[in-house]
Design an enzyme around this catalytic site. Structure first.
Site, PDB file in Angstrom:
ATOM      1  N   LYS A   1       0.812  -1.213   0.000  1.00 26.34           N
ATOM      2  CA  LYS A   1       0.000   0.000   0.000  1.00 26.34           C
ATOM      3  C   LYS A   1       0.849   1.267   0.000  1.00 26.34           C
ATOM      4  O   LYS A   1       2.044   1.252   0.310  1.00 26.34           O
ATOM      5  CB  LYS A   1      -0.986  -0.037   1.161  1.00 26.34           C
TER       6      LYS A   1
ATOM      7  N   ARG B   1      -3.416 -10.402   4.429  1.00 24.71           N
ATOM      8  CA  ARG B   1      -3.822 -10.449   3.022  1.00 24.71           C
ATOM      9  C   ARG B   1      -2.689  -9.851   2.203  1.00 24.71           C
ATOM     10  O   ARG B   1      -2.342  -8.681   2.385  1.00 24.71           O
ATOM     11  CB  ARG B   1      -5.122  -9.663   2.824  1.00 24.71           C
TER      12      ARG B   1
END
Length: 305
Positions: free
Chosen positions: A240, A280
């Site tokens: 991210k 994840r």
């Protein structure tokens, strides 16, 4: 009992060359070690792998490789939720995911469907998905929670404040940890009120969704507060933008998406240590290796006289 499960997990890990896959979705809530959820985006515009797996054969091959490398669950998404992404309609989303889910389920690979739409979740469940990962926590579609209750499937409820095209404008908090805890608690309450079994709920703090970097770091540092809600916590930091910003070049250019896996691994191991149910990730093999090291270290610590 937890130590016994860790010892068993370590033995399995060694037998499988570092990977610790589960035998099926029924094991997901009691693996005895942190779960690895592999990301499979069958979209043209996801921030990391958009366009790479739009072809059905390529998507199935990649999911098969992730399962072999140690994924306990493969999370299939047909609509990008990156900041600023526009929406696609339900038929388009279903068209992207349905065949892939069916192929993976037929191959015995546990699948979750990453969607905010009840119609898409329903189609994916019919195709063989066994988990629904709703990044809106049931807020985006009023039909979602009743569907999940009827399906009696595990569900991941993420903290969310709005769709991708406007969510970063909603990143305002008095106390991000307390606010996210309370808002997630409300999502859980609504799910249970709709008939979703409490023992089938996993929660996710939603890193990057209506969150600035400072909010992501605060949530990462205080996962214990979310764990106090009494539900398994999924941690999803993979590649991210806040990691890219942390690793920026001297001129301020963020680290490219494909070069953030080492930072992701560090956050994943810290999440394991904090007690997260799972992570994840895009890089399943590296995460499985890190998990093996973490398990071996914890097993050694607990076996000392």
């Amino acid at each position: 009992m937890r130590e016994v499960r860790w010892l068993f997990a370590l033995r399995v890990c060694e037998e499988r060359g570092g990977a610790v896959p589960s035998d099926g979705v029924n094991d997901l809530f009691d693996l005895g070690f942190p779960a690895i959820v592999g990301v499979l985006n069958v979209t043209p515009d996801s921030f990391s792998d958009g366009g790479r797996y739009r072809d059905r054969d390529a998507a199935v091959a990649h999911a098969t490789a992730m399962r072999r490398d140690g994924a306990d669950l493969v999370d299939v998404g047909g609509e990008s939720t990156r900041p600023g992404a526009g929406r696609v309609d339900a038929p388009t989303e279903i068209g992207r995911v349905e065949g892939v889910v069916r192929d993976l389920a037929s191959a015995g690979i546990p699948v979750s469907i990453d969607t905010t739409r009840a119609a898409v979740a329903e189609a994916a469940l019919a195709a063989g998905a066994t988990v629904v990962n709703d990044v809106s926590g049931g807020l985006a579609d009023p039909a979602m929670l009743p569907l999940l209750a009827e399906a009696s499937c595990p569900v991941i409820l993420m903290h969310w404040r709005g769709h991708s095209d406007r969510m970063q404008g909603l990143a305002s908090y008095d106390d991000v940890v307390a606010n996210v805890r309370d808002e997630l608690s409300a999502r859980v309450d609504d799910a249970i009120a709709a008939g979703v079994a409490a023992e089938r709920i996993i929660i996710d703090p939603g890193l990057g969704f209506a969150k600035l970097a400072v909010h992501n770091w605060a949530l990462s540092a205080r996962l214990d507060v979310l764990l106090e809600l009494g539900f398994p916590v999924l941690f999803a930091s993979s590649r991210k933008s806040y990691l890219g910003a942390l690793l920026a070049d001297a001129d301020g250019s963020p680290r490219p998406v494909g070069e953030r896996d080492a930072a992701t691994l560090a956050t994943s191991v810290l999440a394991f240590a904090a007690g997260a149910w799972g992570v994840r990730v895009h890089d399943v093999r590296g995460t499985a290796d890190a998990r093996a090291v973490w398990l071996a270290t914890n097993t050694a610590n607990r076996s000392e006289p």
